[in-house]
Motif scaffolding. Structure first.
Motif, PDB file in Angstrom:
ATOM      1  N   ALA B  88       0.832  -1.290  -0.037  1.00 61.00           N
ATOM      2  CA  ALA B  88      -0.064  -0.135   0.094  1.00 61.00           C
ATOM      3  C   ALA B  88       0.836   1.252  -0.160  1.00 61.00           C
ATOM      4  CB  ALA B  88      -0.809   0.080   1.370  1.00 61.00           C
ATOM      5  N   GLY B  89       1.996   1.077   0.749  1.00 61.09           N
ATOM      6  CA  GLY B  89       3.039   2.351   0.627  1.00 61.09           C
ATOM      7  C   GLY B  89       3.013   3.180   1.692  1.00 61.09           C
ATOM      8  N   ALA B  90       4.090   3.355   2.346  1.00 64.33           N
ATOM      9  CA  ALA B  90       4.123   4.239   3.618  1.00 64.33           C
ATOM     10  C   ALA B  90       3.698   5.514   3.180  1.00 64.33           C
ATOM     11  CB  ALA B  90       5.468   4.212   4.300  1.00 64.33           C
ATOM     12  N   GLU B  91       4.013   6.157   1.967  1.00 62.44           N
ATOM     13  CA  GLU B  91       3.631   7.563   1.650  1.00 62.44           C
ATOM     14  C   GLU B  91       2.229   7.743   1.483  1.00 62.44           C
ATOM     15  OE1 GLU B  91       5.017   5.069  -0.174  1.00 62.44           O
ATOM     16  OE2 GLU B  91       4.100   5.168  -2.066  1.00 62.44           O
ATOM     17  N   LYS B  96      -2.159   9.593   8.480  1.00 63.51           N
ATOM     18  CA  LYS B  96      -3.579   9.042   8.492  1.00 63.51           C
ATOM     19  C   LYS B  96      -3.758   7.902   9.794  1.00 63.51           C
ATOM     20  CE  LYS B  96      -3.767   9.408   3.459  1.00 63.51           C
ATOM     21  NZ  LYS B  96      -4.102   8.594   2.273  1.00 63.51           N
ATOM     22  N   VAL B  97      -5.092   7.598   9.835  1.00 64.11           N
ATOM     23  CA  VAL B  97      -5.569   7.036  11.182  1.00 64.11           C
ATOM     24  C   VAL B  97      -5.710   5.516  10.314  1.00 64.11           C
ATOM     25  CG1 VAL B  97      -7.334   6.127  12.421  1.00 64.11           C
ATOM     26  CG2 VAL B  97      -6.597   8.560  12.566  1.00 64.11           C
ATOM     27  N   LEU B  98      -5.267   4.566  10.806  1.00 62.96           N
ATOM     28  CA  LEU B  98      -5.165   3.259  10.047  1.00 62.96           C
ATOM     29  C   LEU B  98      -5.816   2.190  11.203  1.00 62.96           C
ATOM     30  CD1 LEU B  98      -4.403   0.768   8.050  1.00 62.96           C
ATOM     31  CD2 LEU B  98      -2.367   0.650   9.495  1.00 62.96           C
ATOM     32  N   LEU B 129       2.963  -3.114  12.770  1.00 62.69           N
ATOM     33  CA  LEU B 129       2.465  -2.121  11.803  1.00 62.69           C
ATOM     34  C   LEU B 129       2.603  -0.661  12.517  1.00 62.69           C
ATOM     35  CD1 LEU B 129      -1.120  -3.352  10.695  1.00 62.69           C
ATOM     36  CD2 LEU B 129       1.157  -3.537   9.359  1.00 62.69           C
ATOM     37  N   GLN B 130       2.443  -0.320  13.659  1.00 58.18           N
ATOM     38  CA  GLN B 130       2.814   0.907  14.052  1.00 58.18           C
ATOM     39  C   GLN B 130       4.296   0.934  14.244  1.00 58.18           C
ATOM     40  OE1 GLN B 130       0.773   3.758  15.423  1.00 58.18           O
ATOM     41  NE2 GLN B 130       2.513   3.979  14.480  1.00 58.18           N
ATOM     42  N   SER B 131       5.071   0.170  14.149  1.00 56.84           N
ATOM     43  CA  SER B 131       6.493   0.390  14.226  1.00 56.84           C
ATOM     44  C   SER B 131       7.115   0.505  12.722  1.00 56.84           C
ATOM     45  CB  SER B 131       7.228  -0.997  14.871  1.00 56.84           C
ATOM     46  OG  SER B 131       8.237  -0.855  14.696  1.00 56.84           O
ATOM     47  N   ALA B 132       6.378  -0.387  11.927  1.00 57.57           N
ATOM     48  CA  ALA B 132       6.687  -0.277  10.304  1.00 57.57           C
ATOM     49  C   ALA B 132       6.455   1.022   9.792  1.00 57.57           C
ATOM     50  CB  ALA B 132       6.156  -1.350   9.704  1.00 57.57           C
ATOM     51  N   PHE B 133       5.216   1.773  10.370  1.00 58.89           N
ATOM     52  CA  PHE B 133       4.761   3.115   9.686  1.00 58.89           C
ATOM     53  C   PHE B 133       4.537   4.065  10.694  1.00 58.89           C
ATOM     54  CE2 PHE B 133       3.113  -0.676   7.447  1.00 58.89           C
ATOM     55  CZ  PHE B 133       3.659  -0.477   5.855  1.00 58.89           C
ATOM     56  N   PRO B 134       5.645   4.470  11.318  1.00 58.93           N
ATOM     57  CA  PRO B 134       5.698   5.284  12.693  1.00 58.93           C
ATOM     58  C   PRO B 134       4.858   6.649  12.323  1.00 58.93           C
ATOM     59  CG  PRO B 134       8.044   5.500  11.420  1.00 58.93           C
ATOM     60  CD  PRO B 134       7.083   4.318  10.685  1.00 58.93           C
ATOM     61  N   GLU B 135       4.698   7.164  11.090  1.00 57.46           N
ATOM     62  CA  GLU B 135       4.168   8.409  10.856  1.00 57.46           C
ATOM     63  C   GLU B 135       2.590   8.208  10.699  1.00 57.46           C
ATOM     64  OE1 GLU B 135       6.707  11.525   8.969  1.00 57.46           O
ATOM     65  OE2 GLU B 135       7.158   9.702   7.939  1.00 57.46           O
ATOM     66  N   THR B 136       2.135   6.890  10.880  1.00 53.85           N
ATOM     67  CA  THR B 136       0.602   6.609  10.734  1.00 53.85           C
ATOM     68  C   THR B 136      -0.038   6.176  12.116  1.00 53.85           C
ATOM     69  OG1 THR B 136       1.078   5.565   8.433  1.00 53.85           O
ATOM     70  CG2 THR B 136      -0.937   5.160   9.646  1.00 53.85           C
ATOM     71  N   HIS B 137      -1.253   6.640  12.403  1.00 49.62           N
ATOM     72  CA  HIS B 137      -1.778   6.349  13.756  1.00 49.62           C
ATOM     73  C   HIS B 137      -2.614   5.120  13.796  1.00 49.62           C
ATOM     74  CE1 HIS B 137      -0.379  10.212  14.736  1.00 49.62           C
ATOM     75  NE2 HIS B 137      -1.114  10.994  13.711  1.00 49.62           N
ATOM     76  N   VAL B 138      -1.819   3.928  14.275  1.00 46.04           N
ATOM     77  CA  VAL B 138      -2.751   2.639  13.997  1.00 46.04           C
ATOM     78  C   VAL B 138      -3.405   2.379  15.396  1.00 46.04           C
ATOM     79  CG1 VAL B 138      -2.324   0.137  14.100  1.00 46.04           C
ATOM     80  CG2 VAL B 138      -0.472   1.792  12.858  1.00 46.04           C
ATOM     81  N   VAL B 139      -4.638   2.185  15.064  1.00 40.15           N
ATOM     82  CA  VAL B 139      -5.616   1.759  16.267  1.00 40.15           C
ATOM     83  C   VAL B 139      -6.339   0.515  15.888  1.00 40.15           C
ATOM     84  CG1 VAL B 139      -7.873   2.240  17.325  1.00 40.15           C
ATOM     85  CG2 VAL B 139      -6.369   4.241  16.474  1.00 40.15           C
ATOM     86  N   LYS B 140      -5.815  -0.398  16.904  1.00 42.00           N
ATOM     87  CA  LYS B 140      -6.237  -1.895  16.825  1.00 42.00           C
ATOM     88  C   LYS B 140      -7.728  -1.644  17.149  1.00 42.00           C
ATOM     89  CE  LYS B 140      -5.366  -5.988  15.862  1.00 42.00           C
ATOM     90  NZ  LYS B 140      -4.460  -6.555  14.847  1.00 42.00           N
ATOM     91  N   SER B 165      -7.251  -0.227  21.278  1.00 38.73           N
ATOM     92  CA  SER B 165      -5.793   0.210  21.569  1.00 38.73           C
ATOM     93  C   SER B 165      -5.082   0.977  20.560  1.00 38.73           C
ATOM     94  CB  SER B 165      -5.103  -1.306  21.672  1.00 38.73           C
ATOM     95  OG  SER B 165      -5.790  -2.206  22.181  1.00 38.73           O
ATOM     96  N   GLY B 166      -4.212   1.847  20.868  1.00 41.78           N
ATOM     97  CA  GLY B 166      -3.431   2.777  20.228  1.00 41.78           C
ATOM     98  C   GLY B 166      -2.742   3.785  20.820  1.00 41.78           C
ATOM     99  N   ASN B 167      -1.615   4.242  20.293  1.00 41.42           N
ATOM    100  CA  ASN B 167      -0.623   5.195  20.810  1.00 41.42           C
ATOM    101  C   ASN B 167      -1.220   6.433  21.270  1.00 41.42           C
ATOM    102  OD1 ASN B 167       0.958   2.936  21.197  1.00 41.42           O
ATOM    103  ND2 ASN B 167       2.412   3.580  19.837  1.00 41.42           N
ATOM    104  N   ASP B 168      -2.244   6.910  19.871  1.00 42.28           N
ATOM    105  CA  ASP B 168      -2.644   8.188  19.800  1.00 42.28           C
ATOM    106  C   ASP B 168      -4.004   8.548  20.233  1.00 42.28           C
ATOM    107  OD1 ASP B 168      -1.542  10.681  17.989  1.00 42.28           O
ATOM    108  OD2 ASP B 168      -3.711  10.648  17.704  1.00 42.28           O
ATOM    109  N   THR B 169      -3.905   9.305  21.391  1.00 42.26           N
ATOM    110  CA  THR B 169      -5.231   9.553  21.884  1.00 42.26           C
ATOM    111  C   THR B 169      -6.470  10.462  20.725  1.00 42.26           C
ATOM    112  OG1 THR B 169      -4.353   9.940  24.054  1.00 42.26           O
ATOM    113  CG2 THR B 169      -6.562  10.729  23.890  1.00 42.26           C
ATOM    114  N   ALA B 170      -5.826  11.119  20.012  1.00 45.17           N
ATOM    115  CA  ALA B 170      -6.713  11.666  19.030  1.00 45.17           C
ATOM    116  C   ALA B 170      -7.369  10.679  17.992  1.00 45.17           C
ATOM    117  CB  ALA B 170      -6.082  12.823  18.389  1.00 45.17           C
ATOM    118  N   ALA B 171      -6.503   9.921  17.620  1.00 53.01           N
ATOM    119  CA  ALA B 171      -6.650   8.869  16.619  1.00 53.01           C
ATOM    120  C   ALA B 171      -7.639   7.871  17.384  1.00 53.01           C
ATOM    121  CB  ALA B 171      -5.313   7.978  16.103  1.00 53.01           C
TER     122      ALA B 171
END
Lengths: 226, 226
Positions: B88-91, B96-98, B129-140, B165-171
């Motif tokens: 899908a591509g990091a770019e 974005k929220v994933l 996924l969060q580690s591979a795409f650090p600029e994406t906000h992964v929410v399980k 679950s997720g690191n980013d509160t806004a996401a």
């Protein structure tokens, strides 16, 4: 009833204390019964000496506890359960119902614990015990809740479920009746044969996170369906 | 909203159909979009051709779906999620929220499936996924329920919980609002950071047994506490 509990940690002590209070003849089994062992500090549990003083309970070896009980409870840590029950002795477990509460957790990677790798490969402690002791009726139960909740489900408000698995229908009825009568469980969900232990043992990493989310170890799940 | 769904199986199709019905601009991404692939029989899901006819939805590559979406949903099988999202591509995922719905199950040992060994060793698909795409906000989220329940929690009677679950509160707020507004979820339990994905991914072997015990895939759990 004569009950043998294998394991002197928090779970064994909590169940033992409640069952003694209920009037049962309980022997708590530990690996090496000795005064030094009785006085040793234990993580998240009383010393065995303090437990004996508080409950009036008896503490003996794994084998003596197993020989004593007509009902056996495995309250050891999952990683050492097979070894502990081998010490308890197949001859002392034969023909009896064994309630297996063990969770095979590996804390070496930090929190949340992982499931010990061996038990992620298509088996579980429950299945392993059933296979090692084919003449014993293993029923996996109580491993999805904190010790205090095991013996007092009313600590939690509202309906919630005790999950059990085992190959023998009569043994599951024995354990269900025991859970109702001794501790007051009202809702028991039968997950089928002992393979169900894989499911409840794998639930523990989620349990640890739910503890964080709810802010209390006194929680459980209710299965809700269509 | 522009939504990109990665994965054309049962979960991707069910979410896509509902979100199109709700008026969103959805692109469903599959690995190799072609007429032959559209017409291929799929296990427990419609052909892509049938889905397109039924929903009027668009089907493109993983990269095109990711580029299209302002919100991305990973509906691939957990064992191939990292590879699919690299395609899908990091770019196309950046900023974005994933929503990650993937479960890393291994059916090669029969039922119940095991968790793919790699994901039992102190990580999870969500964390990877969060580690591979650090600029994406992964929410399980949504990985503990059947696809039909994801988009219609009212299929189940009584209160039950969506675990996220997720690191980013806004996401996580974005995903919670999305779950409420699009599907009608009312109770959402936040398991904390993305490490919570270990918990929900490990729940699947129990989920499969509960399906057997309840007799329906339309069930869920309610967390009950003291």
């Amino acid at each position: 009833m004569k009950i043998g509990i294998i394991g002197g940690g928090s779970v064994g002590q909590t169940l033992g204390a409640k069952l003694i209070a209920n009037g049962h003849d309980v022997v708590l089994g530990i690996r090496t019964p000795s005064q030094a062992e009785f006085d040793k500090e234990r993580s998240m549990a009383d010393t065995i000496s303090a437990w004996m003083k508080k409950t009036g309970g008896k503490v003996m070896s794994f084998a003596e506890a197993a020989k004593h009980g007509t009902l056996i409870i495995n309250a050891t840590s999952g990683g050492i359960s097979l070894d502990a029950l081998k010490q308890a002795g197949a001859e002392n477990l034969k023909g009896k119902v064994l309630i297996d509460i063990a969770n095979p957790l590996d804390f070496s990677r930090g929190m949340p614990p992982t499931v010990i790798t061996k038990y992620t490969q298509g088996t579980s402690v429950g299945e392993e015990l059933q296979s090692a002791f084919p003449e014993t009726h293993v029923v996996k139960a109580f491993n999805t809740i904190a010790a205090a909740v095991m013996v007092d489900p009313s600590l939690i408000k509202g309906e919630h479920d005790l999950l059990i698995s085992g190959n023998d229908t009569a043994a599951k009825k024995t354990v269900s009746d025991f859970a109702r009568k001794e501790f007051g469980w009202t809702s028991i969900v039968d997950l089928g044969d002992i393979v169900g232990a894989r499911g409840t043992e794998h639930y523990l990493p989620l349990w640890v996170r739910l503890w964080g989310a709810t802010g209390t170890p006194f929680f459980n799940i209710k299965i809700v369906k269509s």
